[in-house]
Structures are given as structure tokens and as C-alpha cells.
Scaffold this motif. Structure first.
Motif, PDB file in Angstrom:
ATOM      1  N   HIS A  13       0.867  -1.201   0.000  1.00 47.93           N
ATOM      2  CA  HIS A  13       0.000   0.000   0.000  1.00 47.93           C
ATOM      3  C   HIS A  13       0.894   1.238   0.000  1.00 47.93           C
ATOM      4  O   HIS A  13       1.455   1.604   1.040  1.00 47.93           O
ATOM      5  N   HIS A 136     -10.450   1.562   2.427  1.00 47.16           N
ATOM      6  CA  HIS A 136     -10.155   2.580   3.452  1.00 47.16           C
ATOM      7  C   HIS A 136     -11.302   2.497   4.444  1.00 47.16           C
ATOM      8  O   HIS A 136     -12.419   2.930   4.158  1.00 47.16           O
ATOM      9  N   GLU A 173      -7.218  -1.783   4.839  1.00 46.04           N
ATOM     10  CA  GLU A 173      -5.925  -1.114   4.722  1.00 46.04           C
ATOM     11  C   GLU A 173      -5.589  -0.320   5.979  1.00 46.04           C
ATOM     12  O   GLU A 173      -6.470   0.192   6.665  1.00 46.04           O
ATOM     13  N   HIS A 174      -4.283  -0.207   6.220  1.00 47.46           N
ATOM     14  CA  HIS A 174      -3.737   0.609   7.327  1.00 47.46           C
ATOM     15  C   HIS A 174      -4.616   0.564   8.583  1.00 47.46           C
ATOM     16  O   HIS A 174      -5.128   1.586   9.018  1.00 47.46           O
ATOM     17  N   THR A 176      -5.781   0.468  12.431  1.00 48.49           N
ATOM     18  CA  THR A 176      -5.246   1.285  13.532  1.00 48.49           C
ATOM     19  C   THR A 176      -5.819   0.926  14.899  1.00 48.49           C
ATOM     20  O   THR A 176      -5.457   1.582  15.875  1.00 48.49           O
ATOM     21  N   THR A 194      -3.336  -4.578   6.040  1.00 44.05           N
ATOM     22  CA  THR A 194      -1.992  -4.002   6.050  1.00 44.05           C
ATOM     23  C   THR A 194      -1.846  -3.160   7.312  1.00 44.05           C
ATOM     24  O   THR A 194      -2.826  -2.650   7.861  1.00 44.05           O
ATOM     25  N   THR A 196       0.821  -0.036   8.874  1.00 42.14           N
ATOM     26  CA  THR A 196       1.916   0.878   8.534  1.00 42.14           C
ATOM     27  C   THR A 196       2.988   0.842   9.616  1.00 42.14           C
ATOM     28  O   THR A 196       2.725   0.446  10.759  1.00 42.14           O
ATOM     29  N   HIS A 199       1.992   3.481  12.403  1.00 32.80           N
ATOM     30  CA  HIS A 199       1.015   3.045  13.409  1.00 32.80           C
ATOM     31  C   HIS A 199       1.611   2.006  14.367  1.00 32.80           C
ATOM     32  O   HIS A 199       1.098   1.817  15.467  1.00 32.80           O
ATOM     33  N   CYS A 218      -2.063  11.564   9.921  1.00 31.45           N
ATOM     34  CA  CYS A 218      -2.407  10.713   8.783  1.00 31.45           C
ATOM     35  C   CYS A 218      -3.819  10.212   9.022  1.00 31.45           C
ATOM     36  O   CYS A 218      -4.392  10.433  10.096  1.00 31.45           O
ATOM     37  N   THR A 246       3.034   0.448   3.713  1.00 31.17           N
ATOM     38  CA  THR A 246       3.535   1.650   4.411  1.00 31.17           C
ATOM     39  C   THR A 246       2.516   2.771   4.486  1.00 31.17           C
ATOM     40  O   THR A 246       2.553   3.591   5.380  1.00 31.17           O
ATOM     41  N   ASP A 247       1.616   2.845   3.489  1.00 29.47           N
ATOM     42  CA  ASP A 247       0.776   4.033   3.317  1.00 29.47           C
ATOM     43  C   ASP A 247       1.647   5.291   3.283  1.00 29.47           C
ATOM     44  O   ASP A 247       1.221   6.347   3.730  1.00 29.47           O
TER      45      ASP A 247
END
Ligand code: DOR
Ligand code: ZN
Length: 347
Positions: A13, A136, A173-174, A176, A194, A196, A199, A218, A246-247
Motif C-alpha cells: 500500500h 479505506h 488497509e492501514h 489502527t 496491512t 503501517t 502506526h 495521517c 507503508t501508506d
């Protein structure tokens, strides 16, 4: 452990942008990652197979010739996307996924989908073809607190979608939050996430204590420490559902250091060093390669890279900024500070 050699990673990502910014950042991803899933949130978005192929050409032209880098392209799902376009994307060897942005959720998401529960024919086509849907995962409802948007998205959007399309291949994605980790763990092997480096390394104090630090802003926004701990546990668990993305999201200094600054941290310049630091702090360096280099290819049905990268415990200073062709500066995460590790591709 002061040195380790792992298979070369892929970034599942990343935002490579276009024009001057693409030229400034492409080499950073290419010098560490063999492949990268490239986000399509350009203006206008990369919404068709033809647009993705022409963007791919621009990326390849921006990568210095010494790197063997393969951009894996994605399509941006809009309310105009057709089933036929998704069917064509699934057959195209350069297109590897489709990205769902809830409209208004993040940078360049205005052309996204206002109601993700209203695109069933598109989701049915993705389920049929097996082309992964990258999500997202935040609701945009103004009444929902920004720290709760991911958890609400799971409840209101993702759960109903996966009930209707149980065989959809989906990457949250990403992620948290603890909520997202638990949600992904409860789903079938078709559902992954994924995580990051930022995070894994930081909680929201990094952004807000002692002054407001825009380079740590972010989306989804950094959360409290207990969530960071849950992400670290997931990333270092070896579970194939979790892999590196990584974003990395470069913006110019002016767009970050502003009264209304853009979301995104530029981490691609040291992606692997940052992940290594997070795994090292957790005492889990032995699990790094699984997360950075094995789980992602497995989910996407690709072979892991045969090339290797060496990580050495060696302090290096992060530049204050990177120049871009149009005189704007790009400020990396940790500008002017240090990294604890150094990565070098050994081929
Ligand atoms: O922080 C972020 N930046 N999150 C996103 O979802 C988009 C990204 C960007 O494109 O700048
Ligand atoms: Zn992103």
C-alpha cells in the motif's frame, strides 16, 4: 541481533503520486521494495484499465534504471465504475486490486463511493473474479468521532458487506485499532490487513504532545497506546493475514504545515528501517521477514522475492527535507532525527 538478512519486501500500500512528486519519491520505494501496490487516488482518479496502464508507464519512467521494480496497479472505485471495467481489470496482468474510498474519508476521496452498501453489483463481480478489494475503513458520518471511525466502519459497512459477499477477497488497509485486528482475525483467510510502520511506532501523543506535529497526522489518525500494542501483536504474530503496507503518503511541506494540513506521512525513504525498529522494540526481529516479505505475496497469489536485503543496526540521520523538482520541499517522518537501522539491497 545487530544484522539480519531477509527476502526483499514488497509494499502492499503506497502513494507514489504523479508529476514532480512521483519523480521525487519513486526511487525510495524502488530501492527497497521489489513490488508495490500503488494507490489510485490521483486527481482525477485512476479509474479505468487504460488510466492504470498509462499511470504504470509514468511510474516506470520515474524509477531509476538500476532498480528492478514492478508497480502493481489498482483501480479507484467510483460511482461510475462498471461491472465490465472490473471484469477487464481482473483479466489484466498489471492490475492487482480495486480500492474503495468512502467519499470524503481522506485525501482525494471525493470521487469515491458515497454509500458502500449501494454497490452490490460491483462487489459481486469482485467476488466472482477474485480481484481483491482494498478498503479505506472509516465512516465519514460527521456525527462520529474521528477516533471511532474505523470501529464504526467495521460495524456499519464491512460486516454487512462480508455477510452478503462471504467469498470477497478483501484487505482492510492501514488498520489502527484493536477492533480492526479482532475483526480481521474473525474472518476467513480471504480477509487480511496491512499495517503501517508509523502506526506500529507511534500513538497519538506523538502528534499532539508538546505542540501539534503535522507530519504525524495521517488517516486513519494515530490512536491510543493500547491500540498500538494490539497492532504490534498482530504484525509480529506471523499470522498470514497481516502484512506490510507503508501508506507512505507524500505531500509538500506547504500542504502539511498549514492551518488545514493534509493527512499523510512520508515514510518510504526508510520504510524497512522503520518496520525493523518497531519489530526490534517488540523483541520480535525473527518475525520481520514473514510480515514484510512473505504474507503479502501469499495473499496476492504471487511468489515471494528471491532477492535479499540486509539490515544493519547502525544509526543514521534523517535529512530535514527532500527536494522535489518544482522547488517544493518534502518533509519525511522523523526529519532531522535518527533511524536505528540501515537497509541495503544485496540482490
Ligand atoms: O494519511 C493518509 N494519506 N491516509 C490516506 O488514506 C490517504 C493518504 C494520502 O493520499 O495522502
Ligand atoms: Zn493510503
Amino acid at each position: 541481533m545487530n544484522e539480519l538478512v531477509i527476502r526483499q519486501p514488497d509494499d502492499w500500500h503506497v502513494h507514489l503520486r504523479d508529476g514532480a512528486m512521483l519523480t521525487a519519491v519513486a526511487l525510495f520505494t524502488a530501492r527497497q521494495c521489489r513490488r508495490a501496490i500503488v494507490m489510485p487516488n490521483l486527481v482525477p482518479p485512476v479509474a479505468t484499465v487504460a488510466e492504470a496502464l498509462s499511470y504504470r508507464d509514468r511510474i516506470l519512467a520515474a524509477v531509476p534504471a538500476q532498480f528492478q521494480f514492478h508497480p502493481l496497479m489498482t483501480l479507484y472505485l467510483t460511482e461510475q465504475t462498471t461491472v465490465a471495467e472490473l471484469a477487464a481489470a481482473a483479466l489484466n496482468p498489471f492490475i492487482h486490486a480495486v480500492k474503495l474510498y468512502p467519499a470524503g474519508a481522506t485525501t482525494n476521496s471525493d470521487r469515491g463511493v458515497r454509500d458502500p452498501l449501494s454497490i452490490d453489483p460491483l462487489l459481486a463481480e469482485l467476488e466472482r473474479s477474485g480481484l481483491p478489494l482494498l478498503v479505506h475503513g472509516e465512516v465519514v458520518d460527521a456525527s462520529v468521532d474521528i477516533f471511532d471511525r474505523e470501529a464504526q466502519f467495521i460495524e456499519r459497512v464491512l460486516t454487512p458487506i462480508l455477510v452478503r459477499f462471504p467469498n470477497l477477497k478483501l484487505v482492510m488497509e492501514h488498520i489502527t485499532t484493536t477492533d480492526a485486528v479482532n475483526f480481521v482475525l474473525e474472518q476467513s483467510e480471504q480477509v487480511a490487513a496491512t499495517i503501517t510502520a508509523h502506526h506500529l511506532l507511534y500513538n497519538r501523543n506523538a502528534m499532539l504532545v508538546g505542540g501539534i506535529r503535522p507530519h504525524y497526522y495521517c488517516l486513519p489518525v494515530l490512536k491510543r497506546e493500547s491500540h498500538r500494542q494490539a497492532l504490534l501483536t498482530a504484525a509480529t504474530s506471523g499470522n498470514p493475514k497481516f502484512f506490510m503496507g507503508t501508506d507512505s503518503a507524500p505531500h509538500t511541506q506547504a500542504n502539511k504545515e498549514s492551518a488545514c494540513g493534509c493527512a499523510g506521512a512520508f515514510t518510504a525513504y526508510a520504510a524497512l528501517e522503520l518496520y525493523t525498529e518497531a519489530f526490534d522494540q517488540a523483541g520480535q526481529l525473527a518475525q520481520l521477514e514473514v510480515f514484510t516479505s512473505l504474507n503479502g505475496p501469499r495473499f496476492y497469489g504471487l511468489a515471494p522475492n528471491e532477492t535479499r536485503i540486509r539490515l544493519i543496526r547502525q544509526t543514521q540521520r534523517v535529512p530535514e527535507f527532500f527536494p522535489t523538482r518544482d522547488t517544493e520541499r518534502l518533509i519525511p517522518l522523523r526529519a532531522g532525527e535518527t533511524l536505528a537501522w540501515q537497509a541495503e539491497l544485496i540482490g
